[in-house]
Design a protein around this motif. Sequence first.
Motif, PDB file in Angstrom:
ATOM      1  N   TYR A 211       0.859  -1.203   0.000  1.00 25.67           N
ATOM      2  CA  TYR A 211       0.000   0.000   0.000  1.00 25.67           C
ATOM      3  C   TYR A 211       0.890   1.246   0.000  1.00 25.67           C
ATOM      4  N   PRO A 212       1.636   1.464  -1.097  1.00 26.94           N
ATOM      5  CA  PRO A 212       2.637   2.537  -1.087  1.00 26.94           C
ATOM      6  C   PRO A 212       2.052   3.933  -0.891  1.00 26.94           C
ATOM      7  N   SER A 213       0.769   4.115  -1.214  1.00 26.94           N
ATOM      8  CA  SER A 213       0.222   5.473  -1.084  1.00 26.94           C
ATOM      9  C   SER A 213      -0.152   5.800   0.365  1.00 26.94           C
ATOM     10  N   VAL A 214      -0.160   4.788   1.245  1.00 29.74           N
ATOM     11  CA  VAL A 214      -0.563   5.030   2.644  1.00 29.74           C
ATOM     12  C   VAL A 214       0.664   5.315   3.497  1.00 29.74           C
ATOM     13  N   LYS A 215       0.587   6.404   4.249  1.00 26.37           N
ATOM     14  CA  LYS A 215       1.693   6.758   5.138  1.00 26.37           C
ATOM     15  C   LYS A 215       1.465   6.054   6.478  1.00 26.37           C
ATOM     16  N   LEU A 216       2.352   5.100   6.779  1.00 29.63           N
ATOM     17  CA  LEU A 216       2.196   4.304   8.003  1.00 29.63           C
ATOM     18  C   LEU A 216       2.996   4.906   9.146  1.00 29.63           C
ATOM     19  N   GLU A 217       2.358   4.914  10.312  1.00 25.84           N
ATOM     20  CA  GLU A 217       3.035   5.373  11.522  1.00 25.84           C
ATOM     21  C   GLU A 217       2.700   4.367  12.621  1.00 25.84           C
ATOM     22  N   HIS A 218       3.619   4.153  13.551  1.00 28.63           N
ATOM     23  CA  HIS A 218       3.330   3.287  14.705  1.00 28.63           C
ATOM     24  C   HIS A 218       3.295   4.154  15.948  1.00 28.63           C
ATOM     25  N   MET A 219       2.436   3.772  16.897  1.00 24.19           N
ATOM     26  CA  MET A 219       2.364   4.553  18.133  1.00 24.19           C
ATOM     27  C   MET A 219       2.089   3.605  19.299  1.00 24.19           C
ATOM     28  N   TYR A 220       2.757   3.818  20.416  1.00 21.34           N
ATOM     29  CA  TYR A 220       2.443   3.029  21.609  1.00 21.34           C
ATOM     30  C   TYR A 220       1.071   3.454  22.116  1.00 21.34           C
ATOM     31  N   VAL A 221       0.366   2.486  22.688  1.00 23.01           N
ATOM     32  CA  VAL A 221      -1.028   2.739  23.041  1.00 23.01           C
ATOM     33  C   VAL A 221      -1.191   3.838  24.100  1.00 23.01           C
ATOM     34  N   ASP A 222      -0.265   3.916  25.031  1.00 20.23           N
ATOM     35  CA  ASP A 222      -0.388   4.958  26.062  1.00 20.23           C
ATOM     36  C   ASP A 222      -0.245   6.341  25.428  1.00 20.23           C
ATOM     37  N   ASN A 223       0.723   6.456  24.507  1.00 22.14           N
ATOM     38  CA  ASN A 223       0.891   7.727  23.803  1.00 22.14           C
ATOM     39  C   ASN A 223      -0.333   8.032  22.926  1.00 22.14           C
ATOM     40  N   ALA A 224      -0.874   6.964  22.278  1.00 22.68           N
ATOM     41  CA  ALA A 224      -2.039   7.172  21.399  1.00 22.68           C
ATOM     42  C   ALA A 224      -3.220   7.724  22.200  1.00 22.68           C
ATOM     43  N   ALA A 225      -3.398   7.219  23.419  1.00 19.65           N
ATOM     44  CA  ALA A 225      -4.502   7.716  24.260  1.00 19.65           C
ATOM     45  C   ALA A 225      -4.299   9.209  24.532  1.00 19.65           C
ATOM     46  N   MET A 226      -3.048   9.577  24.792  1.00 19.75           N
ATOM     47  CA  MET A 226      -2.766  10.994  25.077  1.00 19.75           C
ATOM     48  C   MET A 226      -2.930  11.845  23.813  1.00 19.75           C
ATOM     49  N   GLN A 227      -2.364  11.351  22.696  1.00 26.50           N
ATOM     50  CA  GLN A 227      -2.425  12.130  21.453  1.00 26.50           C
ATOM     51  C   GLN A 227      -3.868  12.330  20.976  1.00 26.50           C
ATOM     52  N   LEU A 228      -4.713  11.323  21.232  1.00 24.94           N
ATOM     53  CA  LEU A 228      -6.127  11.458  20.848  1.00 24.94           C
ATOM     54  C   LEU A 228      -6.755  12.653  21.545  1.00 24.94           C
ATOM     55  N   THR A 229      -6.383  12.831  22.795  1.00 30.36           N
ATOM     56  CA  THR A 229      -6.950  13.930  23.567  1.00 30.36           C
ATOM     57  C   THR A 229      -6.299  15.256  23.227  1.00 30.36           C
ATOM     58  N   LEU A 230      -4.991  15.214  22.939  1.00 27.14           N
ATOM     59  CA  LEU A 230      -4.283  16.474  22.676  1.00 27.14           C
ATOM     60  C   LEU A 230      -4.571  17.017  21.278  1.00 27.14           C
ATOM     61  N   ARG A 231      -4.506  16.122  20.281  1.00 31.58           N
ATOM     62  CA  ARG A 231      -4.610  16.603  18.889  1.00 31.58           C
ATOM     63  C   ARG A 231      -5.213  15.506  18.008  1.00 31.58           C
ATOM     64  N   PRO A 232      -6.539  15.294  18.122  1.00 35.09           N
ATOM     65  CA  PRO A 232      -7.148  14.189  17.378  1.00 35.09           C
ATOM     66  C   PRO A 232      -7.024  14.333  15.870  1.00 35.09           C
ATOM     67  N   SER A 233      -6.828  15.569  15.388  1.00 35.95           N
ATOM     68  CA  SER A 233      -6.795  15.769  13.930  1.00 35.95           C
ATOM     69  C   SER A 233      -5.572  15.123  13.289  1.00 35.95           C
TER      70      SER A 233
END
Length: 368
Positions: A211-233
């Motif tokens: 899927y070369p057109s998709v930009k993949l990123e990995h995130m640890y779940v604890d950080n993801a919970a925080m990032q969702l609240t800080l900047r969901p966009s």
Amino acid sequence: MKKTIVLLPGDGIGPEVTRAAATILRESAHEFNHRFEFQELPIGGAAIDSTGKPLPNETLDACRKADAVFLGAVGGPKWDALPLGKRPESGLLDLRKGLGLFVNLRPVKLLEPLRGISPLKPERLGDLDLEIVRELAGGMYFGERGNITEKGVERAWDTESYTTPEIERIAAFAYTRAESRSRRLCSVDKANVLSSSQLWRRTVTAMSAVYPSVKLEHMYVDNAAMQLTLRPSQFDVLLSSNMFGDILSDAAAALAGSIGLIPSASFGSCAPLFEPIHGSAPSLAGTDSANPIGSILSATLMLREAFGLALEADWAEQSLQRVLASGFRTPDITEPGARAVGGSVFTEILREEMQRTFEHAERYGWGV
Ligand code: IPM
Ligand code: MG
């Protein structure tokens, strides 16, 4: 179009919100000349009470034969003392397993008239529009578990386990979803601690070549919970295991203003299942104060994703936007100056709005 839909109202507010979804599906069928046949069957606590089992065989058989299944909610204090495996929740888990449902899609999208009820400041909330792709058939929910007492000490365990094919099939769905949206995929794991997460990360990474057109990123779940609240966009499509997806989807739902607003769709080897992500809220049952929007949006997801009826789904969703813009609110999301109404009245107002605009469209020849 002719379709068979199984309704599984379940417990607590489940029957109320299921009625709302059925009303909207019936109205769509009526307007657009489809034939939806409904069959209602017990699941969860209601099924335990009437048949002794949280997922009776007749219920599973009917779901297997259906074109789509709608579920309200399961669970309640009445059945809390039952052992795992006999509780209402195991009816839902057995249904997911029995229908081979391994994809759970949870779209979290801001309803613009409800911007004010989000706990986030508008500049942080942005145009909240993300999708959580939760693995649904494996992980800790279905891993080996046990409970023993040794030398007077009780020990209990659950295990998180994934195979490469299990990760590949859910990742393929998430990549495809991302391709059809903003082409950003964030895979959530805990690869700094868990072996199953390391396999998850390796597998998802290896697939990115397809899927070369998709930009993949990995995130640890604890950080993801925080990032969702800080900047969901920053998120477009989030991919996660069963357990992490369960937790993150409740957190993401809060951003939209209420868990009562969020729908879900599950796909697998037979009939797809549609359900609001909220629970059975036993304390609200029978008071008509449950929010039917998560359920209504699950019905529109069914129209769009299971039956390919995009125009019908848009029709209902745009009508919903107008009803909200006119100030109608269920008690859980009411604001100063709003027109507070019970869930059944809200649904009826929406149905009338769908009908009214449809009649206009027919009369003046636009839209249909
Ligand atoms: C959900 C619910 C279920 C889950 C429960 C009721 C078993 O929380 O659909 O998110 O954990 O999957
Ligand atoms: Mg949950």
